[in-house]
Design a protein around this motif. Structure first.
Motif, PDB file in Angstrom:
ATOM      1  N   HIS A  34       0.823  -1.206   0.000  1.00  0.00           N
ATOM      2  CA  HIS A  34       0.000   0.000   0.000  1.00  0.00           C
ATOM      3  C   HIS A  34       0.858   1.258   0.000  1.00  0.00           C
ATOM      4  O   HIS A  34       2.069   1.189   0.160  1.00  0.00           O
ATOM      5  N   HIS A  36       1.466   3.896   1.916  1.00  0.00           N
ATOM      6  CA  HIS A  36       2.117   4.626   3.008  1.00  0.00           C
ATOM      7  C   HIS A  36       3.629   4.593   2.830  1.00  0.00           C
ATOM      8  O   HIS A  36       4.188   3.629   2.324  1.00  0.00           O
ATOM      9  N   HIS A  39       5.995   1.705   3.516  1.00  0.00           N
ATOM     10  CA  HIS A  39       5.842   0.499   2.701  1.00  0.00           C
ATOM     11  C   HIS A  39       6.202   0.761   1.237  1.00  0.00           C
ATOM     12  O   HIS A  39       6.712  -0.126   0.557  1.00  0.00           O
ATOM     13  N   HIS A  90      -6.968  -1.639   4.841  1.00  0.00           N
ATOM     14  CA  HIS A  90      -6.194  -0.661   5.620  1.00  0.00           C
ATOM     15  C   HIS A  90      -6.444   0.766   5.107  1.00  0.00           C
ATOM     16  O   HIS A  90      -6.919   1.625   5.847  1.00  0.00           O
ATOM     17  N   ASP A 111      -0.171  -3.659   6.187  1.00  0.00           N
ATOM     18  CA  ASP A 111      -0.981  -3.176   7.313  1.00  0.00           C
ATOM     19  C   ASP A 111      -2.421  -3.560   7.002  1.00  0.00           C
ATOM     20  O   ASP A 111      -2.816  -3.566   5.840  1.00  0.00           O
TER      21      ASP A 111
HETATM   22 ZN    ZN Z   1       0.026   1.716   6.404  1.00  0.00          ZN
END
Ligand code: ZN
Ligand code: ZN
Lengths: 342, 526
Positions: A34, A36, A39, A90, A111
């Protein structure tokens, strides 16, 4: 015998396919769970993520053809290894990555949260032998209420501030929490203003047909009278900066799972904490792990020592693995620093 | 309980005094008298006697939550508060309770002589009928320690507004030896016979430190100076021929000081004297350690009484001839006080004299003698000032001498409690004795949050040995420590005991070789 996935210090590595998942060092090929920043990092040779994550990565990493999309559930074979992406619930676009070769199945969950937030694709359990899980809130004191109850609290607080002639300011990180919160606000109360980092993310997501309630970019052209009685959503870093001072008479709320603890609430100079997280709570982690049917569990970022010990007592073969993932943070994250400069 | 939980949350989550007061008033307006009384009691550290021990609470909580005991303890370590940990690990309640705060407290008190299994089923039933926030408070009712930002002053202000009375009167009524089991809301706060509790002390007037030059206070004509003594600030009351001695911490300490009782019995009836208890033997002031021995013992032996006798140095008078005279000027009150001290003519009651001075320069010069006289500097008091309650700015100032300082080396660090459990906050420091390091003091406060974090990270990396929560570290960092007094001590390895030690600053510029020595330290003893 070499394992299907290993931890090579650069990320989660599949030797047979020669790809990394969520690497934190520069590598040629990266599969990304994802968008973020802990990551999806800068500097990889090529990126593969869900179609929904592509614009988010492009926004963060710059428009390049090195970012490719894949549909949820679509199979991809690399040197005989089968990869597929499954909803992690998430944030928008977030996936668990399933990796299969011969009789070995792994799932890298990135996550995740189990509750359906109405904006990210809801979490789907995926059967596997080995499951890599986060443990951001892997302690039995963390239990989330359903989000409707939390949104009710937020809206009640907003109304009260409005009645007192004040601005309501809430912090939420700019990808995920912010949009979830905005969609939970009651627009009949007043206008919703956003910080630039959030407005940027919003407009990108809207362009890609995600529904996000109407918001207005809190530019310098507005003054206190415009904000009075209304809501402002900003990233945590903005709440600690001069930026927030322009709202003059305001009340500050923080939306975060960490607000579960009284000490964390009191340490912040906020007026109120709303317990809202995009990570699984204690029960969520346990339910998710059980549903995979996996016996081998790798526990990463969070309360990994405590949570892995608990899992071992429940009969799992659970180990801690060190990664560079960060989970939910209360202070400024890398994600926002990047967003604010763009 | 719901109202009380709401009040608690409102007060707990704001730093703004006005909002706390408003929340209290709103609560008082709808709560029953019993609930009001208990709320006042709980927020002033009066709680029901403990009827269930915490070990049982922990065991039951982990049982009900289905988590192993070690996991409960780990959670407790991270949360830092037992009542909160329990409230969070338990499964959500399946029922709702309508019991009031008062009813819950009575049921808890009722557990006193119950069998363990009866206590268990009551507690578990309670947990299952209270929401997380209510549960937390329910647990606090048992474990005690409502650490919440409501001072006596704030409570008095809220009650004064709610009851439309004077804040001073309310503050006075809230003091003393009461409990919700022995009084009622009306008796405590409304009824006229205020002397129902003849022991009731007045709130002390506490001064702020003067941070500027005294010349900023204006003409010396309006000011009196008294030496500031370092003993036990106390209030000596005689009413209905009974003597009561209170400490500033609102503890009744009468019985610790038989010689003061004997003296005070000769006082005229209806007086309250604000003064400092000091250990003085044959005219010589003994150090604070001598006094500490007296506070430490509930029963005072003959030898202790002979070796460490005490006196009261009288500062002020709040009650005279049975009347509250706090509204009178300092000069007037001191006039009555002088008269009493003079008529008593007793060696255990001495007036805190006004130090004569005609200019601030002269007083500044006199202040240099503070240490030699065993004082901490001056108290400056405006001649026309009333006796206020609590910490107030303007009329009284403490003008202390600079503290002693010494450079010590950090050798042990200990984790804090509760909210600070993830930080090292208690430190032990050493000085050189030849080439050995001798620990000489602990210090808790004085670092900024950023420095706390920095030193915590450093301690984690540089721990040599661990004994429970204490880590011994490589001697590498020098800190400047400040303290108010120093005395010989046989109980301490270093041979000295310090008064109010704290960290002044982190001397990152100093290598450990340049820290002070034990003989430097001992040379400070008078
Ligand atoms: Zn995250
Ligand atoms: Zn993460």
């Amino acid at each position: 015998m070499e394992r299907l996935l290993t931890f090579d210090g650069k990320g989660i590595y599949c030797p047979r396919a020669d790809v990394h998942i969520d690497p934190w060092e520069k590598v040629p090929k990266a599969l990304i769970t994802h968008g973020h920043s802990d990551h999806a990092r800068w500097g990889m040779g090529a990126y593969l993520c869900t179609h929904e994550s592509v614009p988010i990565l492009q926004h963060r990493l710059g428009k390049t053809n090195r970012i490719q999309g894949i549909a949820f559930g679509e199979n991809l074979f690399i040197n005989g290894v089968k990869f597929s992406f499954h909803p992690a619930g998430h944030v928008i676009g977030s996936a668990q990555i399933r990796v299969e070769y011969k009789d070995e199945i792994w799932v890298v969950s990135g996550d995740y949260k189990l509750a359906n937030d109405g904006i990210s694709k809801a979490f789907e359990p995926v059967k596997c032998h080995t499951f890599i899980t986060e443990s951001t809130f892997g302690l039995p004191v963390y239990k989330w209420q359903n989000q409707t109850a939390i949104f009710d609290k937020v809206n009640t607080w907003w109304r009260k501030n409005q009645a007192e002639g004040r601005v309501s300011v809430i912090t939420a990180y700019s990808l995920g929490k912010a949009q979830r919160l905005i969609n939970g606000l009651d627009p009949s109360i007043g206008k919703i203003y956003t910080h630039g980092a959030i407005e940027n993310t919003n407009s990108i997501l809207r362009e890609h047909n995600h529904f996000i309630q109407d918001t207005q970019f809190a530019t310098a052209s507005y003054n206190f009278k415009d904000y009075q009685g209304n809501m402002v959503v900003c990233p945590p870093s903005a709440a600690n900066s001069n930026w927030v001072k322009k709202f003059k008479d305001f009340r500050l709320g923080i939306a975060s799972g960490w607000m579960q603890m009284r000490g964390a609430r009191r340490r912040r100079a906020a007026d109120i904490g709303f317990i809202l997280s995009d990570h699984a709570d204690w029960n969520g982690l346990n339910t998710a792990i059980e549903a995979t049917g996996a016996n081998e569990i790798y526990v990463t970022h969070g309360f990994s020592r405590i949570y892995s010990q608990y899992l071992r007592e429940q009969g799992y073969d659970a180990k801690i693995v060190e990664t560079a993932f960060e989970g939910e943070r209360l202070d400024s994250t890398e994600e926002e620093k990047i967003d604010q400069t763009t | 309980m719901k109202h009380f939980a709401q009040l608690f949350r409102q007060v707990d989550e704001t730093n703004k005094t006005n909002e706390k007061v408003a929340a209290l008033i709103a609560y008082f307006e709808k709560a029953s008298d019993e609930d009001k009384l208990w709320t006042i009691a709980l927020f002033s550290h009066r709680r029901p006697k403990r009827t269930v021990n915490t070990t049982l609470l922990r065991t039951w909580a982990s049982e009900i939550s289905g988590i192993p005991a070690w996991l409960f303890e780990e959670s407790y370590h991270i949360v830092g508060d037992l009542a909160e940990t329990i409230s969070l690990v338990l499964p959500l309640p399946t029922k709702q309770s309508v019991l009031s705060l008062n009813e819950w407290i009575l049921s808890i008190m009722n557990l006193k002589d119950k069998e363990e299994h009866e206590k268990r089923s009551f507690i578990i039933e309670a947990w299952n009928s209270l929401e997380t926030a209510e549960r937390f408070l329910f647990n606090k009712l048992i474990t005690g320690g409502f650490r919440i930002g409501i001072s006596q002053k704030l409570m008095s202000r809220a009650l004064a507004r709610y009851l439309k009375k004077e804040e001073n009167e309310i503050a006075h009524r809230l003091m003393g030896d009461w409990s919700p089991t022995t009084t009622t809301f009306s008796d405590l706060l409304l009824n006229e016979h205020i002397s129902a509790d003849i022991s009731r002390p007045y709130p002390f007037y506490l001064a702020y430190a003067l941070e500027t030059e005294p010349a900023t206070l204006g003409s010396t004509q309006n000011w009196a100076a008294e030496w500031k003594w370092d003993g036990i600030r106390s209030q000596c009351i005689k009413r209905d021929n009974e003597v009561f001695i209170w400490s500033r911490g609102e503890d009744l300490i009468t019985n610790r000081f038989p010689e003061l009782i004997e003296m005070a019995q000769r006082l005229p009836d209806g007086v309250a004297i604000d003064g400092e208890i000091l250990a003085v033997k044959e005219g010589t002031l003994l150090g604070f350690q001598a006094l500490q021995k007296r506070i430490g013992r509930k029963t005072v032996g003959k030898k202790l009484l002979q070796d460490n006798p005490v006196i009261i140095r009288a500062y002020d008078l709040m009650e005279y001839e049975g009347k509250d005279i706090r509204e009178l000027s300092y000069l007037k009150r001191r006039g009555y006080l002088k008269k009493i001290v003079h008529q008593m003519d007793h060696f255990s009651l001495i007036l805190s004299e006004n130090v004569p001075f005609s200019s601030w320069a002269e007083l500044t010069n006199l202040r240099k003698k503070s240490r030699d006289l065993g004082t901490e500097g001056f108290m400056l008091k405006q001649l026309d000032s009333p006796y206020l309650s609590g910490r107030k700015k303007g009329d009284w100032w403490k003008w202390k001498v600079d503290p002693y300082t010494i450079d010590g080396i950090l050798i042990y660090a200990q984790r804090g409690h509760g909210r600070r459990s993830n930080l090292y906050s208690d430190f032990t420091f050493a000085v050189w004795d030849e080439d050995r390091l001798v620990p000489f003091t602990k210090a808790y406060s004085g670092l900024t949050d950023a420095e706390f974090k920095e030193i915590t990270a450093w301690v984690k990396k540089n721990t040599v040995e661990r004994f429970g929560p204490v880590s011994s570290v490589k001697p590498m960092h020098v800190f400047e420590l400040a303290f108010e007094g120093i005395q010989k001590s046989t109980r301490h390895k270093s041979g000295v005991a310090l008064r109010f030690p704290r960290i002044k600053r982190w001397r990152k510029d100093k290598p450990i070789q340049e820290a002070n020595t034990l003989s430097d330290l001992k040379s400070l003893i008078r």
